[in-house]
Write a protein that holds these residues in place. Structure first.
Motif, mmCIF file in Angstrom:
data_model
loop_
_atom_site.group_PDB
_atom_site.id
_atom_site.type_symbol
_atom_site.label_atom_id
_atom_site.label_comp_id
_atom_site.label_asym_id
_atom_site.label_seq_id
_atom_site.Cartn_x
_atom_site.Cartn_y
_atom_site.Cartn_z
ATOM 1 N N CYS A 75 10.504 -37.003 -72.003
ATOM 2 C CA CYS A 75 10.412 -36.177 -70.820
ATOM 3 C C CYS A 75 9.136 -35.408 -70.467
ATOM 4 C CB CYS A 75 11.697 -34.995 -70.917
ATOM 5 S SG CYS A 75 13.181 -35.818 -70.856
ATOM 6 N N ARG A 79 8.176 -35.853 -66.619
ATOM 7 C CA ARG A 79 8.000 -34.723 -65.979
ATOM 8 C C ARG A 79 7.021 -33.802 -65.934
ATOM 9 N NH1 ARG A 79 11.943 -36.632 -62.759
ATOM 10 N NH2 ARG A 79 13.857 -36.489 -63.487
ATOM 11 N N ASP A 135 17.514 -39.030 -70.038
ATOM 12 C CA ASP A 135 18.604 -38.494 -69.614
ATOM 13 C C ASP A 135 18.653 -37.036 -69.565
ATOM 14 O OD1 ASP A 135 19.881 -41.090 -68.717
ATOM 15 O OD2 ASP A 135 21.120 -41.334 -70.404
ATOM 16 N N ARG A 136 18.189 -36.384 -70.713
ATOM 17 C CA ARG A 136 18.379 -34.952 -70.805
ATOM 18 C C ARG A 136 17.497 -34.283 -69.664
ATOM 19 N NH1 ARG A 136 16.460 -34.024 -77.163
ATOM 20 N NH2 ARG A 136 17.930 -34.910 -77.967
ATOM 21 N N CYS A 137 16.548 -34.909 -69.122
ATOM 22 C CA CYS A 137 15.622 -34.379 -67.837
ATOM 23 C C CYS A 137 15.857 -34.950 -66.769
ATOM 24 C CB CYS A 137 14.409 -34.176 -68.247
ATOM 25 S SG CYS A 137 13.427 -35.914 -68.541
ATOM 26 N N GLN A 138 17.124 -35.872 -66.627
ATOM 27 C CA GLN A 138 17.372 -36.639 -65.686
ATOM 28 C C GLN A 138 16.280 -37.600 -65.210
ATOM 29 O OE1 GLN A 138 18.160 -33.141 -65.053
ATOM 30 N NE2 GLN A 138 19.949 -33.615 -66.337
ATOM 31 N N SER A 140 15.847 -40.990 -66.879
ATOM 32 C CA SER A 140 15.748 -42.291 -66.959
ATOM 33 C C SER A 140 15.916 -43.211 -65.679
ATOM 34 C CB SER A 140 16.763 -42.396 -67.996
ATOM 35 O OG SER A 140 17.018 -44.029 -68.080
#
Length: 143
Positions: A75, A79, A135-138, A140
């Motif tokens: 992430c 990000r 997926d934790r930080c949207q 993927s």
């Protein structure tokens, strides 16, 4: 009595030979991809040897951050990072841009390069693991 190859056997042999010749080229483009991605996306700040830049930009070579925050790294690449962090006991507070243009697969290769370059001995990532962590930080993209 000599055995004669059948047309089906010849066809199979030709297909097998073609696949054997094509197989290395499937991987050639991806060979050293992590190193190339690092050079293109990271080296200008973190240094070509992962050394960082004094007290402005943290190193990735020998960085304790790689193991302490392993699950956060996908992430962080996707990000970016903003705010204070501590690497090897040194405080840093610069903005790191995200790399939204990289696929999950490319992030995996990049991380695996960093995990094994410059004497780093970090655990390798799988694409599945990186996708799940993203997926934790949207973040993927499923690729």
């Amino acid at each position: 009595m000599a055995l004669r190859p059948t047309p089906a056997l010849l066809r199979s042999a030709v297909l097998l030979a073609a696949a054997a010749l094509a197989l290395p080229s499937c991987f050639t483009d991806r060979q050293n991809e992590g190193q190339k991605l690092y050079a293109n996306h990271c080296a200008s700040c973190h240094g070509d040897q992962g050394q960082g830049l004094r007290r402005l930009i943290p190193p990735v070579a020998g960085a304790d951050y790689l193991t302490k925050y392993r699950a956060d790294l996908p992430c962080l690449i996707r990000r970016g990072q903003q705010g204070p962090i501590v690497v090897n006991g040194v405080h840093y507070n610069q903005v790191m841009p995200g790399h939204e243009d990289l696929t999950d697969s490319q992030i995996t290769n990049l991380l695996n390069y960093v995990q094994s370059a410059w004497g780093n001995k970090g655990e390798k990532y799988t694409i599945r693991e990186v996708s799940e962590l993203l997926d934790r930080c949207q973040g993927s993209d499923g690729q």
